[in-house]
Design a protein around this motif. Structure first.
Motif, short mmCIF file in Angstrom:
data_model
loop_
_atom_site.label_atom_id
_atom_site.label_comp_id
_atom_site.label_asym_id
_atom_site.label_seq_id
_atom_site.Cartn_x
_atom_site.Cartn_y
_atom_site.Cartn_z
N VAL A 279 0.84 -1.20 0.00
CA VAL A 279 0.00 0.00 0.00
C VAL A 279 0.87 1.25 0.00
O VAL A 279 0.62 2.20 -0.75
N MET A 280 1.92 1.27 0.83
CA MET A 280 2.81 2.44 0.87
C MET A 280 3.44 2.70 -0.49
O MET A 280 3.55 3.84 -0.94
N ALA A 281 3.85 1.63 -1.17
CA ALA A 281 4.49 1.79 -2.48
C ALA A 281 3.54 2.42 -3.50
O ALA A 281 3.98 3.11 -4.42
N SER A 282 2.23 2.19 -3.33
CA SER A 282 1.26 2.72 -4.29
C SER A 282 1.12 4.24 -4.19
O SER A 282 0.56 4.86 -5.09
N TYR A 283 1.63 4.85 -3.11
CA TYR A 283 1.48 6.29 -2.93
C TYR A 283 2.56 7.10 -3.65
O TYR A 283 2.37 8.30 -3.88
N GLY A 284 3.69 6.50 -4.00
CA GLY A 284 4.78 7.28 -4.59
C GLY A 284 5.25 8.36 -3.63
O GLY A 284 5.44 9.52 -4.01
N ASN B 257 5.58 11.89 9.45
CA ASN B 257 6.60 10.85 9.47
C ASN B 257 5.99 9.51 9.04
O ASN B 257 5.06 9.01 9.70
N LEU B 258 6.46 8.95 7.94
CA LEU B 258 5.97 7.66 7.47
C LEU B 258 7.03 6.60 7.72
O LEU B 258 8.24 6.88 7.72
N ILE B 259 6.58 5.37 7.91
CA ILE B 259 7.48 4.30 8.31
C ILE B 259 7.64 3.29 7.18
O ILE B 259 6.67 2.66 6.73
N PRO C 2 -1.61 0.86 8.23
CA PRO C 2 -0.91 1.94 8.94
C PRO C 2 0.30 2.41 8.13
O PRO C 2 1.10 1.61 7.66
N LEU C 3 0.41 3.74 7.96
CA LEU C 3 1.49 4.31 7.15
C LEU C 3 2.52 5.06 8.00
O LEU C 3 3.70 5.08 7.66
N GLY C 4 2.09 5.69 9.07
CA GLY C 4 2.99 6.51 9.88
C GLY C 4 2.15 7.37 10.81
O GLY C 4 1.08 6.96 11.24
N ALA C 5 2.61 8.59 11.09
CA ALA C 5 1.88 9.45 12.03
C ALA C 5 2.21 10.92 11.77
O ALA C 5 3.28 11.26 11.26
#
Length: 519
Positions: free
Chosen positions: A43-48, A77-79, A153-156
């Motif tokens: 999912v994170m990779a899909s955001y670019g 901050n994303l993890i 979950p992506l980060g905070a």
């Protein structure tokens, strides 16, 4: 559009602080229980997200978050798999990236709601983190998790201070920080939509290129003004050039057709109408080959031509075959006419001086001439608008018309006739016309023949009606003409006929299946 991942929505939780135990059993939040790490990373990779580092809108959100919560530091901050990806910050000290195992945001993103540590050193789960034990020695920390639409979950979005706070954030500050976290998600979600749309366009274009390069024709496109933007591989193979020649594509056309082709192309661009024409174009071998070029316009929402898409098809061999067929057919027609002429000459030669054979020879010669005219009609090279029953009737009846008078009237529908049907029809019409000239309406001054062609369900009707001639009632016994009509219409064409003899002249109705007539 994000890929579907089977992640359950996180449940609402109470606020965490240093005096509260972990709310989830076994140290796992709902996100940890229902979202595998490989799914989260997908999912994170899909955001670019790398393209959003230092994004002006996210930087403004971080600045406002720090001011709202009265903290010196705020971060988006994303993890990632091992480290953090700091998209935006306000007041964050420079230094090496914090590894995931020591990252407060990595801890917070798995919680279902607002996270707050009023004194990090008092919370056993985070007291040993490097950010707590070493500079910048974070003492106060508050965050809202950033969660994707799928629940990953992506980060905070967090704020922090080096001084602990006994009271923590107020309700207003907590709610405001949540609103800003939602704004972060809208920004990165919008960016993901753009990334996905770009990927889909790229995939669509790649599929189009693969398709265009797989077809045997030249495929091309232009903008709305006719400026070329794409050629497939076949363009380079066929023309032997890798760029448009100076002066435009018209320099590839044969000089004899260049001006006419360009005039039609420019007219199509001006009118926004489809383009199609045959012409010669210079091949990689240096010869000019016949092609057919077609193009259609594509309009935008405002009705303006946005692009043109076209093809160029090599028809050189077909064109040559057509020319050869035309030459052969003309030669065949000429030779058949010569044969008919020889036969007619032989009949005249054999019957010359023999009065008993004269009438028979004349009738036979006229029949052969009718066959000759039918053969000329049937041996046309390509089907055309002239391949109509009425046209054949005009050819056959031309010798019996009187200039300036309606001696022969041919009316009715334009119905197609095939080459195989032309000969039997010609024999019948010639026989009727000959009899009319000898004994019927055409033998008398003022007499006339009316022929009508009409469709009747799945059949074609040919009506022959004589008027103004001698009384034709009470005919004698059936002769050669009647037998000829029966053989041609009944046996060869599968039709039927009715004959009426009356005082005005002969009336005949011929009915032929349309399917048979078209063969």
């Amino acid at each position: 559009m994000a890929s579907a991942i089977p992640v359950r929505r996180q449940a609402r939780s109470r606020t965490l602080n240093a005096n509260q135990p972990d709310l989830w059993p076994n140290g796992q939040s709902p996100a940890q229980q229902y979202c595998a790490e490989d799914q989260r990373l997908a999912v994170m990779a899909s955001y670019g997200l790398n393209q959003l580092q230092g994004d002006a809108e996210l930087m403004e959100i971080a600045r406002f978050a720090a001011q709202l919560c009265k903290t010196p530091v705020a971060m988006v901050n994303l993890i990632e798999e091992h480290d953090q990806l700091l998209l935006a910050d306000f007041g964050a000290p420079s230094g090496p990236s914090v590894v995931r195992s020591d990252n407060l945001c990595a801890y917070s993103m798995y919680k279902s709601g607002f996270v707050e540590f009023r004194d990090t050193t008092a919370h056993p789960d985070v007291a040993g983190f490097a950010a707590v034990t070493a500079p910048p020695k974070v003492r106060f920390y508050a965050a809202w998790p950033l969660v994707s639409a799928e629940g990953a979950p992506l980060g905070a979005l967090c704020v922090s201070d080096t001084v602990s706070r006994a009271d923590g954030l107020s309700d207003f500050e907590r709610e405001g920080l949540g609103v800003l976290a939602n704004a972060v998600m809208r920004r990165i979600g919008g960016h993901r939509d753009q990334v996905q749309a770009a990927k889909e366009r790229e995939l669509s274009e790649e599929r189009f290129r693969i398709f265009a390069n797989s077809i045997p024709d030249i495929a091309w496109s232009t903008n709305g003004h006719g400026e070329f933007s794409f050629f497939n591989r076949r363009w380079f193979e066929f023309l032997g050039i890798d760029a448009m020649p100076e002066g435009g594509w018209q320099m590839l056309f044969h000089p004899d057709e260049r001006d006419a082709v360009m005039k039609e192309w420019e007219q199509a661009i001006c009118e926004g109408s489809a383009f199609g024409r045959e012409f010669r174009i210079r091949h990689a071998s240096g010869e000019y080959r016949w092609v057919i070029c077609r193009a259609v316009p594509v309009y935008d929402a405002d009705g303006t031509v946005e692009n043109w898409y076209g093809t160029i098809t090599d028809i050189h061999e077909r064109y040559q075959i057509s020319e050869e067929r035309e030459w052969l057919a003309n030669e065949l027609t000429h030779r058949i006419k010569n044969i008919f002429a020889v036969i007619t000459g032989l009949i005249g030669l054999q019957s010359r001086g023999d009065a008993s054979l004269g009438a028979f020879a004349k009738s036979l010669s006229e029949n052969i001439r009718a066959l000759s005219r039918a053969q000329e009609f049937a041996l046309q090279i390509e089907p055309s608008d002239e391949d109509r029953l009425k046209n054949l009737l005009h050819i056959l009846m031309a010798p019996y018309g009187v200039p300036g008078h309606d001696t022969v009237r041919i009316t009715g529908e334009e119905i197609a006739i095939g080459a195989r049907s032309a000969t039997p029809i010609a024999l019948v019409i010639h026989e009727l016309a000959t009899n009319a000239a000898k004994y019927g309406a055409l033998s008398a001054a003022g007499g006339s023949v009316a022929i009508e062609v009409a469709s009747e369900n799945e059949n074609v009707r040919i009506s022959w009606h004589e008027s103004g001639g001698p009384d034709a009632s009470g005919p004698g016994e059936q002769g050669f003409g009647s037998r000829l009509v029966k053989m041609s219409i009944g046996n060869q064409l599968g039709g039927s006929f009715e004959t009426n003899w009356n005082a005005e002249g002969l009336a005949m109705k011929i009915v032929i299946p349309a399917e048979q007539l078209a063969r």
